[in-house]
Design an enzyme around this catalytic site. Structure first.
Site, PDB file in Angstrom:
ATOM      1  N   CYS A  15     -11.518 -18.289 -97.321  1.00  0.00           N
ATOM      2  CA  CYS A  15     -12.626 -18.321 -96.415  1.00  0.00           C
ATOM      3  C   CYS A  15     -13.724 -19.154 -96.700  1.00  0.00           C
ATOM      4  O   CYS A  15     -13.661 -19.671 -97.910  1.00  0.00           O
ATOM      5  CB  CYS A  15     -13.232 -17.047 -96.188  1.00  0.00           C
ATOM      6  SG  CYS A  15     -13.940 -16.169 -97.544  1.00  0.00           S
ATOM      7  N   CYS A 277     -36.555 -34.659 -85.300  1.00  0.00           N
ATOM      8  CA  CYS A 277     -37.388 -33.508 -86.371  1.00  0.00           C
ATOM      9  C   CYS A 277     -38.190 -34.474 -87.580  1.00  0.00           C
ATOM     10  O   CYS A 277     -38.324 -35.798 -87.349  1.00  0.00           O
ATOM     11  CB  CYS A 277     -36.200 -32.770 -87.080  1.00  0.00           C
ATOM     12  SG  CYS A 277     -34.912 -34.060 -87.942  1.00  0.00           S
ATOM     13  N   CYS A 383     -28.370 -42.896 -51.371  1.00  0.00           N
ATOM     14  CA  CYS A 383     -28.052 -44.070 -52.244  1.00  0.00           C
ATOM     15  C   CYS A 383     -29.550 -44.595 -52.880  1.00  0.00           C
ATOM     16  O   CYS A 383     -29.445 -45.046 -54.135  1.00  0.00           O
ATOM     17  CB  CYS A 383     -27.689 -45.524 -51.370  1.00  0.00           C
ATOM     18  SG  CYS A 383     -26.188 -45.047 -50.448  1.00  0.00           S
ATOM     19  N   CYS A 491     -20.711 -14.824 -69.449  1.00  0.00           N
ATOM     20  CA  CYS A 491     -21.282 -13.410 -69.361  1.00  0.00           C
ATOM     21  C   CYS A 491     -22.646 -13.824 -69.140  1.00  0.00           C
ATOM     22  O   CYS A 491     -23.336 -14.598 -69.433  1.00  0.00           O
ATOM     23  CB  CYS A 491     -20.937 -12.390 -70.091  1.00  0.00           C
ATOM     24  SG  CYS A 491     -21.621 -12.510 -71.822  1.00  0.00           S
ATOM     25  N   CYS A 570     -46.215 -28.491 -26.273  1.00  0.00           N
ATOM     26  CA  CYS A 570     -46.020 -27.297 -27.121  1.00  0.00           C
ATOM     27  C   CYS A 570     -45.322 -27.956 -28.121  1.00  0.00           C
ATOM     28  O   CYS A 570     -45.420 -27.536 -29.200  1.00  0.00           O
ATOM     29  CB  CYS A 570     -45.289 -26.125 -26.067  1.00  0.00           C
ATOM     30  SG  CYS A 570     -46.372 -25.534 -24.718  1.00  0.00           S
ATOM     31  N   ASP A1036      -4.582 -17.120 -77.013  1.00  0.00           N
ATOM     32  CA  ASP A1036      -5.538 -17.410 -77.950  1.00  0.00           C
ATOM     33  C   ASP A1036      -5.952 -16.017 -78.691  1.00  0.00           C
ATOM     34  O   ASP A1036      -5.765 -14.923 -78.125  1.00  0.00           O
ATOM     35  CB  ASP A1036      -7.148 -17.880 -77.246  1.00  0.00           C
ATOM     36  CG  ASP A1036      -7.963 -17.917 -78.043  1.00  0.00           C
ATOM     37  OD1 ASP A1036      -7.835 -18.799 -79.154  1.00  0.00           O
ATOM     38  OD2 ASP A1036      -9.092 -17.644 -77.886  1.00  0.00           O
ATOM     39  N   GLU A1073     -27.935  -3.314 -95.699  1.00  0.00           N
ATOM     40  CA  GLU A1073     -27.172  -4.579 -94.787  1.00  0.00           C
ATOM     41  C   GLU A1073     -28.208  -4.809 -93.516  1.00  0.00           C
ATOM     42  O   GLU A1073     -27.905  -5.925 -92.746  1.00  0.00           O
ATOM     43  CB  GLU A1073     -25.712  -4.443 -94.346  1.00  0.00           C
ATOM     44  CG  GLU A1073     -24.858  -4.456 -95.382  1.00  0.00           C
ATOM     45  CD  GLU A1073     -24.559  -5.796 -95.877  1.00  0.00           C
ATOM     46  OE1 GLU A1073     -25.273  -6.964 -95.189  1.00  0.00           O
ATOM     47  OE2 GLU A1073     -23.685  -6.204 -96.519  1.00  0.00           O
ATOM     48  N   ASP A1292     -10.198 -17.239 -73.639  1.00  0.00           N
ATOM     49  CA  ASP A1292     -11.540 -16.790 -72.962  1.00  0.00           C
ATOM     50  C   ASP A1292     -12.471 -17.965 -72.434  1.00  0.00           C
ATOM     51  O   ASP A1292     -13.527 -17.755 -72.111  1.00  0.00           O
ATOM     52  CB  ASP A1292     -12.586 -15.990 -74.203  1.00  0.00           C
ATOM     53  CG  ASP A1292     -12.579 -16.882 -75.490  1.00  0.00           C
ATOM     54  OD1 ASP A1292     -12.068 -17.897 -75.339  1.00  0.00           O
ATOM     55  OD2 ASP A1292     -12.976 -16.423 -76.525  1.00  0.00           O
ATOM     56  N   ASP A1296     -11.365 -23.009 -75.384  1.00  0.00           N
ATOM     57  CA  ASP A1296      -9.921 -23.029 -74.798  1.00  0.00           C
ATOM     58  C   ASP A1296      -9.734 -23.825 -73.422  1.00  0.00           C
ATOM     59  O   ASP A1296      -8.674 -24.143 -73.213  1.00  0.00           O
ATOM     60  CB  ASP A1296      -9.266 -21.886 -74.549  1.00  0.00           C
ATOM     61  CG  ASP A1296      -9.456 -20.798 -75.754  1.00  0.00           C
ATOM     62  OD1 ASP A1296      -9.322 -21.148 -76.818  1.00  0.00           O
ATOM     63  OD2 ASP A1296      -9.850 -19.635 -75.398  1.00  0.00           O
TER      64      ASP A1296
END
Length: 1491
Positions: A15, A277, A383, A491, A570, A1036, A1073, A1292, A1296
């Protein structure tokens, strides 16, 4: 001193933590300048001093850390060094030695030598790691400067890009489909040694790379992009990014735009766009400071400006502009602010005298010019907007006005940045013809003498800093609106994320994101931010975003019925009043129809406001009612039409059939009499004439024929009217359809019979001719009956869609709220009149009229018809609601966010409608067949006629034998013609292309409708048909097979409960934590809160995080939490005791509570705990020994793809926490079911091979592609397709999307209500993998039904036509024309009824599938799984198993099946351990991991 680079192979990294550990450890070694470790390539590139280090020593250092290190190439490569000369200011606070040592501490600095006079430092540095600009800022407090412009890297080139040896490469990149692709290329190319900067543009499909040619070649860069799965080709030859001596000379001698009077220094204010920045500010400042002609630079990020004092004798404004833009080509855009170019160095001292030279300067060399371009080819206002939109984005263009009437465009531009020819070609690139008019350029002098205050006010500033008076005048004009197409949202949290982050940005007033339509509407201040910058901000959040250039401004259209108008005045009164109303764009009122058509801007005015304006004029008005009944889907009109047609034909057909039956009976009697009594022809004729119906009214005209003619004419005219019209239209367009066949058959029969009758009357025939007047009425009866039944059935096929449309509410209750949300008034309005932002009240049992957000109230909402979710969903303030869903038990107030066509329901209806009208490939074949069908049938009919005439005249006996209506009173020639004619007409009648045409669309319509009801949205016939051909399903991993978020799966307590209670340890660890933002930390805190049933934990102080290792902190205030928990337990005990009424125990039970109360002051005194949480190395660093059994447990967790974390409290290791991204509960069953359906299942993931193997073993997948980048997923899908397999990709839908688009069927899962995912062919509304099984199953059932339909259709035609043509006469099969038409009608009806059988489709239920799969699903052992790494096909595979290993594996599987039920009941761990552990004997270890 020599710097070298070596590549060391590193294996065993798992990792990012491993990567950072190696970089930190090796980076601290003496002589090491730079370390770059790649987890992907499994290597480390180290730049080091060859005198201080050796490759072998570096390899050993990595080896000692526990990784396998190798030297693939023992010959290190020399690293290119560069030199810069720095001038040390005489007033420096530091000595030259201190400056040297400070510089040497920085990465990339190899050597520093001082000149003998101690005024110049010669710095040798590694050009790939640092540059001249950065070196200038390395010694704080000392203003270093470059001493020699000829050699200084900052002098004329861009120091941000590196040294003078840099080159720029522009590549055309093909194959990019989303933001993920561009990120992949930037990531891969950016890591290459020698590449300094890379920018990939998805819109332009190109990549710009700045690199050092002495370290890497353009070909190598191209090869790297191609290795990522894209096609790369050079756009321009690489060009060096340097300004040589000649360029510097040219800049110095640039034509001066002003004569300096008295003062050599002038100050200019430049507008600089593109700065993001402080780094951009520093880059520009250091670049300009290095120019000998610039004395001072002040760059402001907020004001987007640069104030530069310079010597106009050495450099011009154009030179300054080019120098800034060269800092980052394509990023910075420099222009002069409107209203002034120069300011004096001190505005307070500025005087008109000092400004006077500027005026003459500006008029001689204008800052802005105007050009008129003639434009041909514009057709409408769209246009005009397109041209204005594109040109206004171009650098240097100040304003654009395009006139449709005059066919030209007037453009105000900066001649320093663009030219008329450039503008003309830009217009031509858009597809219009453009030419420059005679008065092409009109100079406009903009810079006028003005007081400094005015100059300041004209500089673009954020509105917050402008004066209120100024704002009041400008606000309405300053706000613009743009639409951005957003992809990758899955979502409601994605929507909230975009809205929350963009609202914080300067210049953005409001943003509204529509999840369904994948669209964001942004209102912004164009002086501060541009649409392209807004899209970039969205892209930075990880979504795809493109500005919708030609998107209509969302003009509202209103159709009203106006009552009370009497004359033209009218009309004029209404039109003029409305056109004066702000926000009304167009209005047209028709007196004759009493209707008004109004276009308005929904941002300014709403439909209710428009209606109120008309009411105030004294007229009554109402909305033109829209048809919400979905009658176009239920075929009501067609059903009515064909029913009427059937009844009319039947009325006339019944008498005709009666006459026909009577004649058939009489004919058979006659033929019997003729057979038995041997009558002569004369006798027969006399007998014939004596029959009532054969009585001749006129010679040759019998009663029978006359009645038949009278009954046939109305049917031919009224019953056949529709057919004649349709046939005429078809023939006019040179096509032939079903109606042409019917018209041919009936017209020929009628005409033939009529002509025969006229001939008989002319000849005054004694024997009445045989006519076919009975055929047309019977044909029309059966055809209209068939069509009527067909439309009734068709109406049923689109029931699902009609039901969706009927969900839409017709009215809404709009409320007005006062302060404190007090209800002031309620009003019932039509749903079309609801405006965005309205507060709508929804009562229990009511439908939600629009999409919105709950602002008050709590309720349960039934969303089953939209999402397929059976259980009601809880709604409280802040939740979103979907139009069409039903409110169940509480009254809600919602704020409307999406109205009209933008609602979720409207989008779903649109999608399903498009799907039902799209054609499947199999249907296109049927349509093609139908095109040739009619001409072929006509040809067969003519052939039948000719064949029987020839056969009859050659051998009359055949006709005599098989012709039912034959009697000798008719001549043989007439018999032959009549028989041949009957056969050919029957061929025309029986042939039916309708059933062929109906076979596919009816099945597709029912299939997609049934899918939509089950939460499976299939985008049309093609994916529905393709899904059944799929042979490989690729899943996946993250978010599809797994939940996508880490969860705690096991906690192992390493100390006894009496030393540290388990609840206490969880409280300490959870509190520690709670300050961490790392996903693992969040997972631990969430788990601890859940176990302790607490919303808040203790207090955490001195929190420190070491990336890649762990955290350390101090924890206090957890006693109160534990005390509260204990008290709750005790109270529960007391309640239980009271309930069972055990009197004697009550005192005992309550006693501990009294004791705790007594001891409360001492117990709750807070204790401070020192906490460490992290990996093995973190514990070792802090002097804690990790025991062998703990280490083994961690290794076992890591083998299964989990992350193992150690926790220590007050210097004692007390817990081991295993965290993993858990597999969805239904995943294993879904994979098993797909395999049992005969499909190959593959897992594809970007994760490492260990985790991938572990997840695959849990769900039963045996083929895995691990460590695959998003762009490589496309290549993998292509690779499977090249093997001849049809591939379905399940993902998902975020990273992908390219693979979903490439696959034969892309299935996007778990997308909530987002049906706007473009890449997928099938969208599953619910996050349920079993719906993947259902979608493939539904496809198979539908295609099977289509095939059955084709069988029905073809059987009628392939068997019916030969029978009708008389091929089967010898076996006695003869058809009358009316029988043919009945068979034709039956074919169409049977096909539609067959399609309707699909409505009974039931989704495979998980319970049934689980029951079927019981005892057969099992976890795969690692040896059964083949893992393929990255893009290579060669898998790490499975180790070769010896015979003994195979026997052990077999016995493991057997034991598993015995113990599986027992284990499932008794297991208390969250994620059960590998089932093979039964043999290894570590099940006991898992027992003490009980939670």
């Amino acid at each position: 001193m020599e710097a070298k680079s070596v590549v060391i192979g590193v294996e065993g990294m798992t990792c990012g933590s491993c990567v950072r550990t190696i970089e930190e450890h090796v980076g601290k070694m003496s002589g090491v300048h730079h370390v770059n470790v790649s987890l992907e390539d499994e290597n480390a590139v180290v730049i080091y001093d060859s005198k201080a280090q050796s490759p072998a020593a570096l390899r050993d250092a990595i080896h000692d850390m526990g990784f396998d290190a190798t030297l693939p190439d023992s010959n290190p490569q020399p690293v290119s060094l560069d030199t810069i000369f720095l001038t040390i200011p005489p007033q420096s606070a530091l000595t030259s030695k201190e400056i040297c040592s400070t510089l040497l501490k920085n990465k990339g600095i190899v050597d520093v030598k001082m000149s003998s006079d101690q005024k110049t430092a010669v710095v040798t540095f590694i050009s790939s790691m640092t540059n001249g600009k950065q070196i200038l800022h390395m010694v704080p407090g000392v203003d270093l400067s470059v001493s020699a412009p000829e050699v200084a890297p900052g002098a004329g080139e861009d120091p941000g890009w590196g040294q003078a040896s840099s080159a720029a490469l522009r590549l055309r990149v093909e194959g990019m489909s989303c933001h993920s692709c561009s990120s992949t290329i930037e990531g891969k190319v950016g890591k290459l040694q020698g590449v300094q900067r890379v920018k990939v543009s998805l819109d332009n499909q190109e990549a710009t790379v700045v690199y050092q040619p002495h370290l890497i070649t353009a070909e190598e860069i191209k090869h790297q992009i191609e290795a990522a799965g894209f096609t790369a080709s050079s756009k321009k030859q690489p060009r060096p990014l340097r300004l040589g001596a000649i360029d510097l000379e040219r800049l110095r001698n640039a034509p001066l735009k002003a004569s300096s009077s008295g003062n050599d220094t002038q100050t200019v204010v430049l507008r600089v766009d593109g700065m993001h920045c402080t780094s951009c500010v520093l880059n520009i400042q250091s670049t300009l400071s290095a120019l000998p002609s610039v004395t001072s630079v002040v760059v402001s990020l907020e004001k987007k400006s640069a104030i530069i004092s310079y010597n106009p004798n050495l450099i011009g404004i154009d030179g300054l502009r080019k120098a800034i833009e060269a800092v980052s080509p394509g990023t910075f855009k420099v222009s002069l602010p409107e209203g002034g170019e120069h300011v004096a160095p001190f505005p307070a001292l500025a005087s008109p005298l000092k400004l006077s030279p500027l005026v003459s300067r500006d008029t001689s060399q204008p800052l802005t010019q105007v050009v008129v371009v003639n434009i041909e080819g514009m057709t409408c206002n769209s246009c005009v907007q397109s041209i204005e939109g594109v040109l206004s984005q171009k650098a240097g263009v100040k304003s654009v006005r395009v006139s449709l009437a005059n066919r030209n465009g007037t453009i105000e531009y900066d001649p320093l940045q663009t030219s008329p020819e450039d503008l003309r070609s830009s217009i031509e690139d858009m597809g219009f013809d453009a030419s420059l008019s005679a008065e092409a350029e009109v100079p406009v002098a903009i810079a006028q003498p003005s007081p400094p205050a005015r100059l300041e006010s004209q500089k673009p500033e954020p509105p917050s800093k402008a004066s209120p008076a100024h704002l009041a005048g400008q606000d309405s004009k300053a706000i613009s609106k743009c639409y951005v197409q957003v992809t990758g949202m899955t979502c409601a949290s994605c929507v909230a994320n975009i809205e929350r982050n963009l609202r914080r940005e300067d210049g953005i007033h409001s943003i509204l994101v529509a999840l369904m339509a994948g669209k964001a509407e942004v209102r912004y201040n164009p002086a501060i931010i541009h649409p392209s910058a807004i899209a970039e901000l969205i892209r930075e959040l990880g979504f795809g975003a493109t500005v919708m250039e030609n998107y209509g401004e969302g003009d509202g259209i209103l159709e009203l019925v106006v009552r009370g108008m009497t004359c033209a005045s009218c009309v004029h009164k209404i039109e003029s009043t409305l056109m004066k109303t702000n926000g009304v764009l167009y209005c047209s009122v028709a007196l004759a129809t009493n209707k008004a058509h109004i276009k308005y801007d929904p941002e300014i005015i709403g439909p209710r406001d428009v209606i109120q304006v008309i009411k105030d004029l004294g007229f009554t008005t109402s909305l033109v009612k829209k048809d919400r009944s979905a009658s176009h889907l239920d075929h009501r009109q067609e059903i009515r039409q064909w029913k009427r047609s059937f009844v009319v034909s039947l009325v006339f057909c019944v008498p005709v059939m009666g006459l026909m039956i009577y004649m058939m009976v009489m004919d058979s009697r006659l033929s019997d009499a003729h057979a038995h009594h041997n009558m002569s022809a004369e006798e027969l004729e006399a007998l014939h004439a004596s029959m009532a119906l054969e009585y001749q009214l006129l010679p040759g005209l019998s009663v029978m024929n006359f009645l038949s003619f009278l009954l046939c004419v109305p049917v031919q005219i009224f019953g056949g009217w529709h057919f004649y019209i349709q046939a005429y239209k078809a023939l006019k367009h040179k096509t032939a359809n079903m109606d042409v066949l019917i018209v041919l058959a009936t017209s020929i029969v009628f005409a033939y019979s009529f002509v025969i009758l006229l001939v008989a009357m002319a000849e005054k025939a004694k024997v009445n001719p045989v006519t076919f007047f009975d055929t047309p009425p019977m044909l029309f009866v059966f055809i209209s009956l068939g069509r009527w039944l067909e439309h009734v059935a068709k109406g049923k096929t689109s029931e699902a869609l009609a039901r969706l449309i009927s969900l839409q509410a017709t009215e809404a209750t709009i409320v007005t709220l006062g302060p404190g949300n007090v209800l002031l008034s309620e009003e019932q309005v039509d749903v079309e009149l609801v405006q965005r932002g309205d507060i709508v009240k929804v009562v229990p049992g009511g439908k939600f009229p629009v999409d919105g957000r709950v602002i008050e109230g709590h309720s349960m909402v039934d969303e089953s018809l939209i999402t397929g979710e059976a259980m009601p969903v809880t709604k409280k303030p802040g939740n979103t609601v979907i139009a069409g869903s039903i409110n169940q038990n509480g009254s809600l107030l919602i704020s409307a966010t999406h109205v009209g066509a933008d609602t979720t329901l409207s989008q779903i209806v649109k999608l399903v409608e498009e799907a039902q009208t799209s054609k499947a490939p199999i249907q296109q074949f049927a349509d093609k067949l139908s095109g040739y069908f009619v001409p072929c049938i006509v040809a067969v009919s003519v052939l039948t006629l000719l064949a029987w005439i020839i056969i009859g005249f050659v051998d009359f006996e055949i006709v005599e034998k098989y012709f039912l209506g034959y009697n000798k009173s008719i001549s043989p020639a007439e018999v032959i013609i009549r028989f041949a004619f009957q056969a050919s007409i029957t061929v025309l009648c029986i042939a039916c292309p309708c059933s062929l045409g109906l076979a596919t669309p009816t099945a597709v319509m029912v299939g997609t409708g049934v899918g939509a009801q089950n939460g499976i949205l299939i985008k049309g016939g093609e994916p529905l048909e393709m899904a059944h051909k799929v042979k490989v399903v690729v899943f996946d991993k993250t978010g599809t097979i797994t939940h996508g978020t880490p969860e705690v799966t096991q906690v192992k307590f390493l100390v006894e409960g009496n030393q540290l209670p388990h609840k206490k340890m969880l409280a300490i660890v959870g509190t520690a934590e709670s300050n961490s933002e790392h996903p693992l930390g969040v997972a631990i805190t969430k788990y601890c809160k859940k176990e302790l049933d607490a919303e808040t934990l203790g207090t955490c102080t001195d929190f420190q995080v070491v990336p890649g290792c762990g955290i350390s902190c101090k924890v206090t205030n957890i006693e109160a939490l534990l005390y509260r928990k204990n008290k709750m337990v005790e109270e529960n005990n007391i309640k239980n005791v009271t309930l069972v009424k055990i009197e004697e125990n009550t005192a005992e039970s309550t006693q501990p509570a009294l004791i705790i109360d007594a001891e409360l002051p001492t117990t709750v005194t807070s204790q401070k705990y020192s906490v460490l949480i992290g990996n093995r190395e973190w514990m070792n660093r802090n002097g804690l020994l990790v025991k062998n059994e703990v280490d083994r447990a961690m290794t076992e967790h890591e083998r299964r793809g989990r992350t193992a974390v150690l926790a220590a409290v007050d210097g004692v290791l007390c817990g081991l926490i295993a965290i993993a991204d858990t597999v969805k509960p239904e995943a294993e069953l879904a994979v098993y079911t797909l395999k049992s359906m005969g499909l190959e299942v593959v897992l594809m993931t970007g994760d490492n091979s260990k985790t991938a193997r572990s997840i695959a073993s849990q769900v039963g997948i045996t083929k895995v592609f691990a460590e695959v980048l998003p762009s490589h997923k496309v290549a993998k899908v292509k690779q499977l397709q090249d093997e001849g397999k049809r591939v379905a990709m399940v993902g998902d839908g975020i990273n992908d999307s390219p693979a979903l688009a490439m696959a034969n069927v892309g299935i996007a899962i778990g997308t909530g209500t987002d049906v706007a995912i473009e890449a997928a062919d099938v969208v599953l509304i619910k996050d349920d993998l079993m719906d993947v099984v259902a979608s493939i199953d539904l496809s198979r059932k539908t295609v099977k039904r289509i095939r059955i339909n084709f069988v029905f259709a073809l059987i009628y035609n392939l068997i019916g036509v030969p029978i009708a043509a008389g091929v089967f006469l010898p076996v006695g099969l003869v058809l009358q024309p009316w029988m043919g038409s009945a068979a034709m009608a039956a074919s169409s009806v049977s096909v539609v009824l067959s399609s309707l059988m699909l409505k009974m489709y039931q989704k495979p239920s998980s319970e049934k599938l689980e029951f079927r799969a019981r005892g057969q699903m099992r976890h795969k052992s690692p040896s059964e799984i083949s893992v393929h790494i990255g893009i290579d096909e060669t898998g790490t595979g499975s180790p070769k198993l010896s015979l003994m290993d195979r026997i052990i594996n077999y016995s493991r599987a057997s034991i598993n099946s015995l113990f599986s039920d027992k284990r499932s009941v008794n297991s208390v761990v969250l994620n059960e351990p590998d089932k093979h552990s039964l043999l290894v004997g570590d099940f006991g270890e898992d027992d003490d991991t009980a939670l």
